[in-house]
Design an enzyme around this catalytic site. Structure first.
Site, PDB file in Angstrom:
ATOM      1  N   HIS A 206     110.364  -3.411  53.665  1.00  0.00           N
ATOM      2  CA  HIS A 206     109.121  -2.672  53.630  1.00  0.00           C
ATOM      3  C   HIS A 206     108.959  -2.231  55.348  1.00  0.00           C
ATOM      4  O   HIS A 206     108.103  -1.353  55.652  1.00  0.00           O
ATOM      5  CB  HIS A 206     108.248  -3.781  53.662  1.00  0.00           C
ATOM      6  CG  HIS A 206     107.843  -4.924  54.756  1.00  0.00           C
ATOM      7  ND1 HIS A 206     106.914  -4.647  55.711  1.00  0.00           N
ATOM      8  CD2 HIS A 206     108.434  -6.020  54.981  1.00  0.00           C
ATOM      9  CE1 HIS A 206     107.012  -5.636  56.688  1.00  0.00           C
ATOM     10  NE2 HIS A 206     107.830  -6.454  56.393  1.00  0.00           N
ATOM     11  N   CYS A 330     102.643 -10.783  63.057  1.00  0.00           N
ATOM     12  CA  CYS A 330     102.344 -12.088  62.489  1.00  0.00           C
ATOM     13  C   CYS A 330     101.719 -12.929  63.586  1.00  0.00           C
ATOM     14  O   CYS A 330     100.938 -13.856  63.307  1.00  0.00           O
ATOM     15  CB  CYS A 330     103.900 -12.817  62.322  1.00  0.00           C
ATOM     16  SG  CYS A 330     105.226 -11.710  62.108  1.00  0.00           S
TER      17      CYS A 330
HETATM   18  N1  PLP Z   1     112.465  -9.605  62.569  1.00  0.00           N
HETATM   19  C1  PLP Z   1     111.887  -8.386  63.048  1.00  0.00           C
HETATM   20  C2  PLP Z   1     112.361  -7.848  64.084  1.00  0.00           C
HETATM   21  C3  PLP Z   1     110.559  -7.905  62.432  1.00  0.00           C
HETATM   22  O1  PLP Z   1     109.966  -7.029  63.127  1.00  0.00           O
HETATM   23  C4  PLP Z   1     110.101  -8.676  61.323  1.00  0.00           C
HETATM   24  C5  PLP Z   1     108.788  -8.063  61.009  1.00  0.00           C
HETATM   25  O2  PLP Z   1     107.920  -7.610  61.714  1.00  0.00           O
HETATM   26  C6  PLP Z   1     110.684  -9.665  60.744  1.00  0.00           C
HETATM   27  C7  PLP Z   1     112.041 -10.076  61.317  1.00  0.00           C
HETATM   28  C8  PLP Z   1     110.020 -10.299  59.609  1.00  0.00           C
HETATM   29  O3  PLP Z   1     110.300  -9.596  58.293  1.00  0.00           O
HETATM   30  P1  PLP Z   1     109.310  -9.764  57.326  1.00  0.00           P
HETATM   31  O4  PLP Z   1     107.995  -8.980  57.390  1.00  0.00           O
HETATM   32  O5  PLP Z   1     110.320  -8.982  56.110  1.00  0.00           O
HETATM   33  O6  PLP Z   1     109.386 -11.043  56.838  1.00  0.00           O
END
Ligand code: PLP
Length: 389
Positions: A206, A330
């Protein structure tokens, strides 16, 4: 406000699903709905699609098909990399995890959980004011007790591109496993697991105009790993659960397109960033955290308006139709300062006044100019208000 007037500057949080990618996914929601593990026509059709998706991703990053694992997203891929590799190494007497202070929560909290519950010793590799890791520190602390070294390919908060290859060499000199979270880097950098020296590398579709809930983990052939999700023998026993064929097909189609468009998109997005920087230079109270040169992703800018809390700035921006975020999506909603910005040397106050804008291929110059003006006006109002308080 009409949606057409809104400006989306949060591409690092998520991107809209590409229409062609959506089309490539639809058969797996209808006619080709089978379980890829079933031994009949429907199962074979799904398995063929899964094989093709695996092949596309593997070829793109210089891996073998059997080294590609589909997960429910970047977070699961990161968790599997950290827990899976660290636990496997613990059986070989290695109990230290070294990770950059810039890692995403998905990596950072996995390591912290291993420290809390499973007696791992976790140490963070410091970052400088630009967000870059201290390679000399890594070299000094890496030893034969190190199970895992994790250094992301590019920062989701500051956009800093990390010296992954150099970090991998240091890790390997001690026999440690090396993991790079390439979730943010994937749409902008050509990644080859052999050139990078990665034993583990994670992606999330995504972030490159693919579907949500579609993660990929590269696991180097023969690397000791333990699984996180127990269940059937899907994904060569490393990840139980019926594979989401539509998500895998979408991730592959999106990554293929991202690679085909990479130079063109990078050029366009970098030019938009330059234009934005020119526009905001009219408002000297807007500061840039980290940097904006070639060792940063073209898409990300971390800004700060001292004296104005990011929550206030972002909600006023939203009211005026501009979408951005505090950095790690998040963490949205909570008022804690970003631990990554603190690690980069910002004070709590400064970190709480920081926010991220991230550009994408659908942004226009007109939007960028308008957004810069809106942010500047909001900053003027809030800094005047705080000066009068
Ligand atoms: N790792 C990084 C550097 C990210 O920026 C993100 C999401 O923002 C993730 C991991 C997590 O990915 P997902 O949104 O697919 O769980």
């Amino acid at each position: 406000m009409d949606i057409s007037e809104r400006i989306y500057l949060d591409y690092a949080a998520s991107t809209p699903l590409d229409k062609e990618v959506l089309q490539s996914m639809t058969p797996y929601f209808s006619d080709c709905f089978g379980n890829a593990n079933s031994q009949h026509y429907y199962g074979r059709k799904a398995a063929e699609a899964l094989d093709a998706a695996r092949e596309t991703i593997a070829a793109a990053i210089g891996a073998r098909d059997s080294e590609i694992y589909f997960t429910s997203g970047g977070t699961e891929a990161d968790n599997l990399a950290v827990f899976g590799a660290a636990r496997a190494q613990k059986k070989r007497g290695r109990t230290r995890i070294l990770l950059s202070a810039a890692e995403h929560h998905a990596v950072s909290e996995s390591a912290d959980a291993l420290a809390k519950d499973e007696n791992f010793e976790v140490e963070r590799i410091p970052i400088d004011g630009g967000g870059k890791i201290d390679l000399a520190f890594l070299k000094r602390v890496a030893d034969e007790r190190t199970a895992l070294v994790a250094v992301m390919a590019a920062s989701n908060e500051l956009g800093t591109i990390q010296p992954v290859k150099e970090a991998a060499e240091i890790a390997h000199a001690t026999g440690a496993t090396f993991f790079t979270d390439a979730v943010q880097a994937a749409p902008y950098l050509r990644l080859n697991v052999k050139e990078l020296g990665a034993d583990l590398l994670s992606f999330s579709a995504h972030k490159f105009y693919g579907p949500k809930g579609a993660g990929i983990l590269y696991v180097k052939s023969g690397l000791p790993m333990e699984r996180l999700i127990a269940g059937g023998e899907q994904e060569r026993g490393l990840r139980g659960g019926t594979v989401n064929v539509a998500a895998a097909a979408g991730a592959a189609a999106a990554y293929k397109k991202a690679l085909a468009e990479m130079e063109e998109n990078n050029k366009k997005i970098r030019a938009l960033k330059q234009r934005f920087l020119r526009e905001i230079s009219a408002y000297p109270f807007i500061k840039i955290n980290g940097g904006d040169g070639d060792d940063y992703l073209p898409s990300i800018l971390n800004l700060r308006i001292d004296g104005a809390e990011n929550a206030a700035v972002l909600s006023l921006m939203d009211l005026r139709g501009v979408a951005a975020s505090a950095g790690a999506a998040c963490a949205g909603g909570d008022v804690l300062p970003s631990r990554v910005l603190l690690a980069a040397g910002l004070s709590e106050e400064q970190a709480k006044s920081s926010f991220r804008v991230s550009f994408g291929k659908h942004n226009t110059e007109e939007e960028i100019v308008r957004a810069a003006k809106i942010i500047g006006e909001i900053g003027e109002t809030l800094t005047k208000k705080s000066a009068n308080e």
